[in-house]
Design a protein around this motif. Structure first.
Motif, short mmCIF file in Angstrom:
data_model
loop_
_atom_site.label_atom_id
_atom_site.label_comp_id
_atom_site.label_asym_id
_atom_site.label_seq_id
_atom_site.Cartn_x
_atom_site.Cartn_y
_atom_site.Cartn_z
N GLY A 140 11.00 -0.70 8.93
CA GLY A 140 11.50 0.37 9.80
C GLY A 140 12.60 1.18 9.15
N THR A 141 13.48 0.51 8.44
CA THR A 141 14.58 1.21 7.77
C THR A 141 14.06 2.10 6.65
N MET A 142 13.05 1.65 5.93
CA MET A 142 12.50 2.47 4.85
C MET A 142 11.83 3.72 5.40
N VAL A 143 11.21 3.62 6.58
CA VAL A 143 10.67 4.81 7.24
C VAL A 143 11.81 5.76 7.57
N ALA A 144 12.86 5.23 8.18
CA ALA A 144 13.99 6.05 8.59
C ALA A 144 14.63 6.77 7.41
N LEU A 145 14.71 6.09 6.29
CA LEU A 145 15.35 6.67 5.11
C LEU A 145 14.38 7.48 4.23
N GLY A 146 13.09 7.38 4.53
CA GLY A 146 12.10 8.07 3.69
C GLY A 146 12.02 7.50 2.29
N GLN A 147 12.25 6.22 2.17
CA GLN A 147 12.21 5.54 0.87
C GLN A 147 10.81 4.97 0.66
N TRP A 148 9.89 5.82 0.20
CA TRP A 148 8.47 5.48 0.22
C TRP A 148 8.07 4.43 -0.81
N ASP A 149 8.73 4.35 -1.95
CA ASP A 149 8.41 3.29 -2.91
C ASP A 149 8.72 1.93 -2.30
N GLU A 150 9.92 1.80 -1.73
CA GLU A 150 10.31 0.53 -1.09
C GLU A 150 9.46 0.27 0.15
N PHE A 151 9.11 1.31 0.89
CA PHE A 151 8.24 1.15 2.05
C PHE A 151 6.91 0.53 1.62
N ARG A 152 6.28 1.13 0.61
CA ARG A 152 4.99 0.61 0.13
C ARG A 152 5.12 -0.83 -0.35
N LEU A 153 6.17 -1.12 -1.09
CA LEU A 153 6.41 -2.47 -1.58
C LEU A 153 6.47 -3.46 -0.43
N HIS A 154 7.23 -3.15 0.60
CA HIS A 154 7.44 -4.09 1.70
C HIS A 154 6.24 -4.16 2.65
N VAL A 155 5.52 -3.06 2.82
CA VAL A 155 4.29 -3.13 3.62
C VAL A 155 3.26 -4.00 2.91
N ARG A 156 3.09 -3.77 1.61
CA ARG A 156 2.14 -4.57 0.84
C ARG A 156 2.52 -6.06 0.90
N ALA A 157 3.79 -6.35 0.72
CA ALA A 157 4.24 -7.74 0.74
C ALA A 157 4.08 -8.36 2.13
N ALA A 158 4.35 -7.59 3.17
CA ALA A 158 4.20 -8.10 4.54
C ALA A 158 2.74 -8.47 4.81
N LEU A 159 1.82 -7.63 4.34
CA LEU A 159 0.40 -7.90 4.55
C LEU A 159 -0.12 -9.03 3.65
N ALA A 160 0.31 -9.02 2.40
CA ALA A 160 -0.23 -9.99 1.42
C ALA A 160 0.48 -11.33 1.45
N GLU A 161 1.78 -11.33 1.74
CA GLU A 161 2.57 -12.56 1.64
C GLU A 161 3.16 -13.01 2.97
N GLY A 162 3.33 -12.08 3.91
CA GLY A 162 4.11 -12.36 5.10
C GLY A 162 3.34 -12.64 6.37
N GLY A 163 2.02 -12.65 6.30
CA GLY A 163 1.24 -12.96 7.48
C GLY A 163 1.14 -11.81 8.47
N PHE A 164 1.51 -10.61 8.06
CA PHE A 164 1.39 -9.44 8.93
C PHE A 164 -0.05 -8.95 8.94
N THR A 165 -0.43 -8.33 10.03
CA THR A 165 -1.74 -7.71 10.16
C THR A 165 -1.56 -6.19 10.16
N PRO A 166 -2.62 -5.45 9.94
CA PRO A 166 -2.52 -4.00 10.08
C PRO A 166 -2.00 -3.60 11.47
N GLU A 167 -2.37 -4.36 12.50
CA GLU A 167 -1.88 -4.08 13.85
C GLU A 167 -0.36 -4.20 13.92
N ASP A 168 0.21 -5.20 13.24
CA ASP A 168 1.67 -5.36 13.20
C ASP A 168 2.32 -4.13 12.57
#
Length: 127
Positions: free
Chosen positions: A66-94
């Protein structure tokens, strides 16, 4: 806690959150210019903050995305979305729910871009 312990704990957290592949790539790309910065974020962001007991990793991931969206930090956003999906048990719905929330608090243009970026990662991972 001394710096060596903080660094070791930070590296453990960093690997847990981002995955070994990403961290190994990051370590491989260290050089004379960025080594001190890598050490700083490993000790403080990962060793001091991500190891704190109050919030679990899921909550911390939501906050970071959420913070990366707010700051427009797209490299970090992509990194953390990818990690959340691949490592963190997040779903696309999350991820979608985080972005809907951020659309209200960060604005539709930021969320619109985030949906595009997250959608590409979801497609890439086949999630």
């Amino acid at each position: 806690m001394d710096d060596n312990q903080r660094r070791d704990d930070g590296m453990t957290q960093r690997r847990k959150v981002l995955g070994n592949e990403w961290v190994d790539k990051s370590i491989k790309n260290r050089n004379a210019f960025n080594t001190d910065f890598q050490d700083l974020i490993t000790r403080y962001a990962w060793g001091d903050i991500w190891t704190r007991p109050h919030f679990d990793h899921r909550t911390r991931r939501v906050l970071v995305i959420g913070t990366m969206v707010a700051l427009g930090q797209w490299d970090e956003f992509r990194l953390h979305v990818r990690a959340a999906l691949a490592e963190g048990g997040f779903t696309p719905e999350d991820i979608k729910e985080i972005l809907l929330q951020q659309a209200i608090y960060c604005g539709v243009p930021a969320a619109n871009h985030a949906v595009k970026e997250a959608g590409a990662i979801i497609a890439e991972l086949g999630a």
